[in-house]
Design a protein around this motif. Structure first.
Motif, PDB file in Angstrom:
ATOM      1  N   ASN A  69      -7.866   9.260  -7.783  1.00 13.58           N
ATOM      2  CA  ASN A  69      -6.926   8.306  -8.049  1.00 13.58           C
ATOM      3  C   ASN A  69      -6.030   7.997  -6.980  1.00 13.58           C
ATOM      4  OD1 ASN A  69      -4.958  10.583  -7.408  1.00 13.58           O
ATOM      5  ND2 ASN A  69      -5.582  11.923  -9.275  1.00 13.58           N
ATOM      6  N   TRP A  70      -6.789   7.704  -5.808  1.00 11.81           N
ATOM      7  CA  TRP A  70      -6.339   7.427  -4.552  1.00 11.81           C
ATOM      8  C   TRP A  70      -5.418   6.250  -4.761  1.00 11.81           C
ATOM      9  CZ3 TRP A  70      -5.924  11.696  -2.396  1.00 11.81           C
ATOM     10  CH2 TRP A  70      -6.820  12.170  -1.792  1.00 11.81           C
ATOM     11  N   ASP A  71      -5.859   5.155  -5.482  1.00  8.81           N
ATOM     12  CA  ASP A  71      -5.118   3.900  -5.497  1.00  8.81           C
ATOM     13  C   ASP A  71      -3.772   4.013  -6.054  1.00  8.81           C
ATOM     14  OD1 ASP A  71      -7.278   3.191  -4.024  1.00  8.81           O
ATOM     15  OD2 ASP A  71      -8.280   1.866  -5.641  1.00  8.81           O
ATOM     16  N   LYS A  72      -3.758   4.539  -7.404  1.00  9.30           N
ATOM     17  CA  LYS A  72      -2.660   4.488  -8.398  1.00  9.30           C
ATOM     18  C   LYS A  72      -2.804   5.334  -9.585  1.00  9.30           C
ATOM     19  CE  LYS A  72      -3.993   0.099 -10.377  1.00  9.30           C
ATOM     20  NZ  LYS A  72      -3.599  -1.139 -10.668  1.00  9.30           N
ATOM     21  N   GLY A  83      18.495   5.555 -16.611  1.00  9.69           N
ATOM     22  CA  GLY A  83      18.820   5.966 -15.615  1.00  9.69           C
ATOM     23  C   GLY A  83      18.504   7.316 -14.942  1.00  9.69           C
ATOM     24  N   HIS A  84      19.147   7.928 -13.914  1.00  8.02           N
ATOM     25  CA  HIS A  84      18.569   9.389 -13.605  1.00  8.02           C
ATOM     26  C   HIS A  84      17.169   9.379 -13.357  1.00  8.02           C
ATOM     27  CE1 HIS A  84      19.787  13.511 -13.057  1.00  8.02           C
ATOM     28  NE2 HIS A  84      18.659  14.089 -13.495  1.00  8.02           N
ATOM     29  N   HIS A  85      16.611   8.159 -12.513  1.00  4.20           N
ATOM     30  CA  HIS A  85      15.393   8.307 -12.136  1.00  4.20           C
ATOM     31  C   HIS A  85      14.804   9.333 -11.217  1.00  4.20           C
ATOM     32  CE1 HIS A  85      15.368   4.075 -14.431  1.00  4.20           C
ATOM     33  NE2 HIS A  85      16.573   3.952 -13.555  1.00  4.20           N
ATOM     34  N   ARG A  86      13.721   9.737 -11.574  1.00  9.27           N
ATOM     35  CA  ARG A  86      13.388  10.859 -10.598  1.00  9.27           C
ATOM     36  C   ARG A  86      11.598  10.618 -10.247  1.00  9.27           C
ATOM     37  NH1 ARG A  86      17.909  10.996 -10.194  1.00  9.27           N
ATOM     38  NH2 ARG A  86      19.205  13.015 -10.221  1.00  9.27           N
ATOM     39  N   PHE A  87      11.290  10.692  -9.103  1.00 12.64           N
ATOM     40  CA  PHE A  87       9.715  10.822  -8.887  1.00 12.64           C
ATOM     41  C   PHE A  87       9.145  12.064  -9.407  1.00 12.64           C
ATOM     42  CE2 PHE A  87       6.307  12.276  -6.204  1.00 12.64           C
ATOM     43  CZ  PHE A  87       5.340  11.322  -6.221  1.00 12.64           C
ATOM     44  N   LEU A  88       7.830  11.621 -10.127  1.00  6.14           N
ATOM     45  CA  LEU A  88       7.340  12.785 -10.748  1.00  6.14           C
ATOM     46  C   LEU A  88       5.967  13.367 -10.111  1.00  6.14           C
ATOM     47  CD1 LEU A  88       7.537  14.810 -13.232  1.00  6.14           C
ATOM     48  CD2 LEU A  88       6.212  12.973 -14.566  1.00  6.14           C
ATOM     49  N   LEU A  89       5.070  12.171 -10.167  1.00 11.27           N
ATOM     50  CA  LEU A  89       3.596  12.355  -9.480  1.00 11.27           C
ATOM     51  C   LEU A  89       2.913  11.348  -8.791  1.00 11.27           C
ATOM     52  CD1 LEU A  89       1.409  14.411  -9.750  1.00 11.27           C
ATOM     53  CD2 LEU A  89       0.349  13.467 -11.273  1.00 11.27           C
ATOM     54  N   GLY A  90       2.361  11.386  -7.528  1.00  9.89           N
ATOM     55  CA  GLY A  90       1.650  10.420  -6.946  1.00  9.89           C
ATOM     56  C   GLY A  90       0.193  10.731  -6.920  1.00  9.89           C
ATOM     57  N   SER A  91      -0.516   9.942  -6.086  1.00 11.60           N
ATOM     58  CA  SER A  91      -1.992  10.038  -5.993  1.00 11.60           C
ATOM     59  C   SER A  91      -2.286  11.560  -5.115  1.00 11.60           C
ATOM     60  CB  SER A  91      -2.589   9.047  -5.195  1.00 11.60           C
ATOM     61  OG  SER A  91      -2.642   7.955  -5.867  1.00 11.60           O
ATOM     62  N   PHE A  92      -3.412  12.118  -5.671  1.00 10.55           N
ATOM     63  CA  PHE A  92      -3.448  13.436  -5.032  1.00 10.55           C
ATOM     64  C   PHE A  92      -4.982  13.799  -4.957  1.00 10.55           C
ATOM     65  CE2 PHE A  92      -3.119  13.957  -9.534  1.00 10.55           C
ATOM     66  CZ  PHE A  92      -4.069  14.837  -9.962  1.00 10.55           C
ATOM     67  N   SER A  93      -5.890  13.054  -5.439  1.00  7.22           N
ATOM     68  CA  SER A  93      -7.483  13.491  -5.452  1.00  7.22           C
ATOM     69  C   SER A  93      -8.265  12.071  -5.202  1.00  7.22           C
ATOM     70  CB  SER A  93      -7.692  14.178  -6.728  1.00  7.22           C
ATOM     71  OG  SER A  93      -8.907  14.517  -6.714  1.00  7.22           O
ATOM     72  N   ARG A 105       0.751  -1.246   0.076  1.00  4.05           N
ATOM     73  CA  ARG A 105       0.030   0.035   0.135  1.00  4.05           C
ATOM     74  C   ARG A 105       0.836   1.416  -0.087  1.00  4.05           C
ATOM     75  NH1 ARG A 105      -5.392  -0.406   1.059  1.00  4.05           N
ATOM     76  NH2 ARG A 105      -5.305   1.531   1.999  1.00  4.05           N
ATOM     77  N   CYS A 106       2.187   1.103   0.274  1.00  3.15           N
ATOM     78  CA  CYS A 106       2.975   2.288   0.121  1.00  3.15           C
ATOM     79  C   CYS A 106       3.365   2.863  -0.913  1.00  3.15           C
ATOM     80  CB  CYS A 106       4.344   2.255   1.199  1.00  3.15           C
ATOM     81  SG  CYS A 106       3.568   1.951   3.121  1.00  3.15           S
ATOM     82  N   ASN A 107       3.489   1.626  -2.224  1.00  2.00           N
ATOM     83  CA  ASN A 107       3.738   2.077  -3.564  1.00  2.00           C
ATOM     84  C   ASN A 107       2.962   1.319  -4.317  1.00  2.00           C
ATOM     85  OD1 ASN A 107       5.298   2.709  -5.735  1.00  2.00           O
ATOM     86  ND2 ASN A 107       6.566   0.925  -5.369  1.00  2.00           N
ATOM     87  N   PRO A 108       1.578   1.659  -4.371  1.00  2.00           N
ATOM     88  CA  PRO A 108       0.773   1.002  -5.199  1.00  2.00           C
ATOM     89  C   PRO A 108       0.847   1.397  -6.747  1.00  2.00           C
ATOM     90  CG  PRO A 108      -0.418   2.811  -4.329  1.00  2.00           C
ATOM     91  CD  PRO A 108       0.971   2.855  -3.600  1.00  2.00           C
ATOM     92  N   GLY A 109       1.466   2.413  -6.964  1.00  2.00           N
ATOM     93  CA  GLY A 109       1.744   2.898  -8.474  1.00  2.00           C
ATOM     94  C   GLY A 109       1.799   4.290  -8.624  1.00  2.00           C
TER      95      GLY A 109
END
Length: 253
Positions: A138-141, A125-135, A107-111
């Motif tokens: 789209n709570w699940d993933k 490479g050079h992996h960077r986080f971009l966007l997670g759930s915010f509304s 549940r800490c990393n559903p997608g």
């Protein structure tokens, strides 16, 4: 493959582009061909899609110039990842992609959507986080589609998933990325641009699902055509105004 003169009436080739074949290059890693993301770079089309292997879901890359012969390139994403989406051109000296690494049952990393870059489309490479759930839609993933270049930024149509006591719902959202630095979000709509409302989006194998892996932009007419899976049973077409969607991203609507 399906072909059309008007984008509405399609003739479907009875032979599949991809199918399970343990003798092919990817062998047991090339199972369950679904969810293709297609990007044209130069004179070739690159197709990213999941490989649901015995070791988890990986990202496979194919290449074609005629949609008749599909050349396997390489496995470009470790499990679990579903699935990379290539930008249609180099930015600086690199190819870029969006993808969705995830941990099944975690549940800490559903997608969530990440961005990375490559000098050759194989080594990433050079992996960077971009966007997670915010509304609440789209709570699940989240899951990305192929980015579209516009004069105002990279327009990204993505899907979001949320669950209720009765069903799981899919919706489509939009965000805008900086043209020179696509790891920077310059706008994101808070509301969805499409959710399941029509009967054909509810009656099917996966009720309440609208799922897109890309869209087609006509920058002259300012029309955005989004083809999407509806209830995992048929294909729908939604049409929108590019500038209205971009304005919504910039204003955070």
């Amino acid at each position: 493959m399906a072909a059309s003169d008007d984008g509405i009436h399609f003739k479907i080739n009875p032979e599949p582009c991809f199918f399970r074949d343990p003798e092919k290059l990817f062998g047991e890693f090339d199972n369950h061909p679904i969810d293709s993301r297609i990007t044209r770079i130069g004179d070739a089309w690159y197709i990213c899609r999941p490989g649901n292997s015995p070791h988890g879901c990986i990202g496979l890359l194919y290449k074609t110039s005629d949609f008749k012969i599909f050349e396997p390139v390489d496995i470009i994403a470790l499990p679990d990842n579903r699935v990379p989406c290539l930008f249609p051109e180099k930015i600086g000296n690199y190819y870029y992609r969006l993808d969705r690494p995830y941990s099944p049952g975690n549940r800490c990393n559903p997608g969530e959507i990440w961005i990375s870059r490559s000098p050759d489309l194989i080594h990433w490479g050079h992996h960077r986080f971009l966007l997670g759930s915010f509304s609440n839609w789209n709570w699940d993933k989240l899951g990305p589609g192929v980015p579209i270049r516009t004069e105002r930024g990279w327009l990204e149509i993505f899907h979001g998933v949320t669950s209720s006591c009765s069903m799981t719902s899919y919706s489509l959202g939009a965000m805008l990325l900086d043209l020179e630095d696509p790891s920077r979000i310059i706008g994101c709509m808070q509301s969805y641009i499409l959710t399941a409302e029509e009967e054909y989006e509810f009656r099917g194998r996966t009720p309440g699902c609208v799922f897109a892996t890309g869209a087609i932009a006509d920058l002259e007419t300012r029309e955005l055509r989004c083809y999407y899976g509806a209830a995992d049973t048929c294909t729908g077409l939604a049409v929108g105004d590019i500038d209205e969607i971009i304005d919504g991203c910039l204003k955070g609507r």
